[in-house]
Design a protein around this motif. Sequence first.
Motif, mmCIF file in Angstrom:
data_model
loop_
_atom_site.group_PDB
_atom_site.id
_atom_site.type_symbol
_atom_site.label_atom_id
_atom_site.label_comp_id
_atom_site.label_asym_id
_atom_site.label_seq_id
_atom_site.Cartn_x
_atom_site.Cartn_y
_atom_site.Cartn_z
ATOM 1 N N UNK A 1 -39.366 6.000 -7.424
ATOM 2 C CA UNK A 1 -40.245 5.531 -6.958
ATOM 3 C C UNK A 1 -40.793 6.416 -5.278
ATOM 4 N N UNK A 2 -42.481 6.277 -4.344
ATOM 5 C CA UNK A 2 -42.173 7.557 -3.312
ATOM 6 C C UNK A 2 -41.840 6.153 -2.415
ATOM 7 N N UNK A 3 -41.171 5.190 -2.191
ATOM 8 C CA UNK A 3 -40.875 4.434 -0.714
ATOM 9 C C UNK A 3 -38.915 4.964 -1.354
ATOM 10 N N UNK A 4 -38.781 5.275 -2.757
ATOM 11 C CA UNK A 4 -37.255 5.725 -1.982
ATOM 12 C C UNK A 4 -37.035 6.584 -2.244
ATOM 13 N N UNK A 5 -37.700 7.743 -2.006
ATOM 14 C CA UNK A 5 -37.757 8.858 -1.881
ATOM 15 C C UNK A 5 -38.170 9.773 -0.395
ATOM 16 N N UNK A 6 -38.904 8.583 0.276
ATOM 17 C CA UNK A 6 -38.900 8.918 1.855
ATOM 18 C C UNK A 6 -38.200 7.895 3.021
ATOM 19 N N UNK A 7 -37.010 7.142 1.769
ATOM 20 C CA UNK A 7 -35.710 6.391 2.662
ATOM 21 C C UNK A 7 -34.720 7.791 2.324
ATOM 22 N N UNK A 8 -34.708 8.249 1.301
ATOM 23 C CA UNK A 8 -34.154 9.182 0.568
ATOM 24 C C UNK A 8 -34.644 10.933 2.013
ATOM 25 N N UNK A 9 -35.363 11.333 1.725
ATOM 26 C CA UNK A 9 -35.746 12.609 2.782
ATOM 27 C C UNK A 9 -35.978 12.325 4.325
ATOM 28 N N UNK A 10 -35.874 11.253 4.792
ATOM 29 C CA UNK A 10 -35.961 10.570 5.948
ATOM 30 C C UNK A 10 -34.401 10.857 6.157
ATOM 31 N N UNK A 11 -33.642 10.204 5.448
ATOM 32 C CA UNK A 11 -31.853 10.328 6.118
ATOM 33 C C UNK A 11 -31.830 11.874 5.733
ATOM 34 N N UNK A 12 -32.106 12.617 4.342
ATOM 35 C CA UNK A 12 -31.358 13.874 4.629
ATOM 36 C C UNK A 12 -32.065 14.755 5.526
ATOM 37 N N UNK A 13 -33.456 14.652 6.220
ATOM 38 C CA UNK A 13 -33.658 15.623 6.663
ATOM 39 C C UNK A 13 -33.911 15.428 8.396
ATOM 40 N N UNK A 14 -33.568 14.204 8.471
ATOM 41 C CA UNK A 14 -33.527 13.111 10.378
ATOM 42 C C UNK A 14 -32.829 13.174 10.537
ATOM 43 N N UNK A 15 -31.927 12.555 9.921
ATOM 44 C CA UNK A 15 -30.702 11.613 10.100
ATOM 45 C C UNK A 15 -31.872 10.049 10.407
ATOM 46 N N UNK A 16 -32.533 10.038 9.408
ATOM 47 C CA UNK A 16 -33.206 8.836 9.766
ATOM 48 C C UNK A 16 -33.304 7.457 9.326
ATOM 49 N N UNK A 17 -32.835 6.501 9.622
ATOM 50 C CA UNK A 17 -32.990 5.157 9.347
ATOM 51 C C UNK A 17 -34.562 4.963 9.116
ATOM 52 N N UNK A 18 -34.978 4.329 8.066
ATOM 53 C CA UNK A 18 -36.073 3.085 8.089
ATOM 54 C C UNK A 18 -36.356 2.097 7.643
ATOM 55 N N UNK A 19 -37.143 1.327 7.819
ATOM 56 C CA UNK A 19 -37.266 -0.042 7.313
ATOM 57 C C UNK A 19 -38.240 0.706 5.809
ATOM 58 N N UNK A 20 -38.279 -1.026 5.465
ATOM 59 C CA UNK A 20 -38.958 -0.681 3.935
ATOM 60 C C UNK A 20 -40.370 0.575 3.987
ATOM 61 N N UNK A 21 -40.742 0.733 3.601
ATOM 62 C CA UNK A 21 -41.757 1.796 3.761
ATOM 63 C C UNK A 21 -43.083 1.005 3.055
ATOM 64 N N UNK A 22 -44.212 0.944 3.949
ATOM 65 C CA UNK A 22 -45.960 0.307 2.793
ATOM 66 C C UNK A 22 -47.012 2.094 2.933
ATOM 67 N N UNK A 23 -47.259 1.577 1.533
ATOM 68 C CA UNK A 23 -48.552 2.454 1.410
ATOM 69 C C UNK A 23 -49.631 2.370 1.858
ATOM 70 N N UNK A 24 -49.860 3.714 2.327
ATOM 71 C CA UNK A 24 -51.018 3.660 3.271
ATOM 72 C C UNK A 24 -52.119 4.250 2.336
ATOM 73 N N UNK A 25 -52.229 5.974 1.224
ATOM 74 C CA UNK A 25 -52.717 5.750 0.407
ATOM 75 C C UNK A 25 -52.628 7.511 -0.450
ATOM 76 N N UNK A 26 -53.765 8.185 -0.672
ATOM 77 C CA UNK A 26 -52.933 8.796 -1.049
ATOM 78 C C UNK A 26 -53.956 10.339 -1.330
ATOM 79 N N UNK A 27 -54.004 11.328 -1.868
ATOM 80 C CA UNK A 27 -54.221 12.507 -1.507
ATOM 81 C C UNK A 27 -54.038 13.751 -3.197
ATOM 82 N N UNK A 28 -55.859 13.622 -3.561
ATOM 83 C CA UNK A 28 -55.609 14.052 -4.930
ATOM 84 C C UNK A 28 -55.471 15.807 -4.987
ATOM 85 N N UNK A 29 -54.295 16.140 -5.312
ATOM 86 C CA UNK A 29 -54.545 17.769 -5.645
ATOM 87 C C UNK A 29 -54.712 17.827 -6.995
#
Length: 368
Positions: A251-279
């Motif tokens: 899911x998007x929340x798990x994706x953000x946790x993984x990518x934040x760690x891989x790209x920035x070595x950043x640990x984050x709190x549980x994420x909340x949804x803000x919105x979306x951008x249809x493409x």
Amino acid sequence: MTTASAPAEPPSVKMTDEAYGALRASHALWAGTSVLITDQHGRVLVQRVGYRPTRLLSGGALDPGESPAQGAARELQEELGLAQPLTRGLAVDWVSPAGRRTSHALRFPGELLHVFDGGVWDEDRIASVRPAPGEIEGVGFVEPADLPALMSPDDARRALSALRARVNGAGPAILEDGRPLSPTLLDRVNAFTRHRAVHHWPWHEGPAPAGLPVRQSWGWIFAPDGRILVLLDPANGAACLPGGTPEPDQDPAATLIREALEEASAHISPAVLLGHLPDREHDAGPCTRVRMAAALTDLGPSRPDPATGQTYVRALATPEQVIELFNWGPGGAGQLTAVHHAPARFGLPRATRQPLTELPDATDLTTL
């Protein structure tokens, strides 16, 4: 010999007023002014003139006894037909005789050139531009990354330095031949020298419609001082928010946790949804791009992103500064509104504007 004495004080070497005046006049410089104007997509206004092969910002030489701000406003009125007071300086540039290519006949002595902030112009203001006949052959808005190809080298350096100073918001940059004496983070990473991707998707708060695949999950990750973690390419300053493409069944929340760690070595709190951008124009078919918010809880040593091999510069920026680094079109304003509501969810303050700050490996988040 000192020639910088206050007007009410005598010169440090005894001489007549006439001799002292002649000495100062022999050190005379040209004085000029220009105005940095952008549209709502962050593109820079440049003018095409008949007497130069390269593009220019609006501006010109000061009249005798005229202040730089007065001269900038006058030039804007004369060249574009628009009245506007100019009160915010972005840069002061010492243009040396060696820093500008001029004919020998001009005997160019050097110039002090002030750059003022002309603001962000909407479509109505742009439509009211009336270029001066016989002087201004055309006016257009161009990507900052195109300035080096359109302007002379010193003009392009000055314009980009002024743009970075505007984003930083800390006061005018002091330049020599367009180069800052005290480079900021945006200067060091050459911000705005790579074309920004055009992502003019409409913003919608809340979850994406069922059945619309999520191609991207990016996060607005808040530091303790309310600023946002943004990643910069060290070569050209291209910016991105932490995040990426969801793995199958992720899911998007798990994706953000993984990518934040891989790209920035950043640990984050549980994420909340803000919105979306249809493409609707994605090559693989209609999809959406999710935006989430989380708090930064820990930061490890910087390391290459395993997916790309890129080691990003990790920086903190206010939400407004983040928007200025991208070309998101009208959807950016709606997203910014949603972002401003997010800090309260994490008990964090609203960020105050300050220059972008690099996060070194040994950052103690409790000091932010």
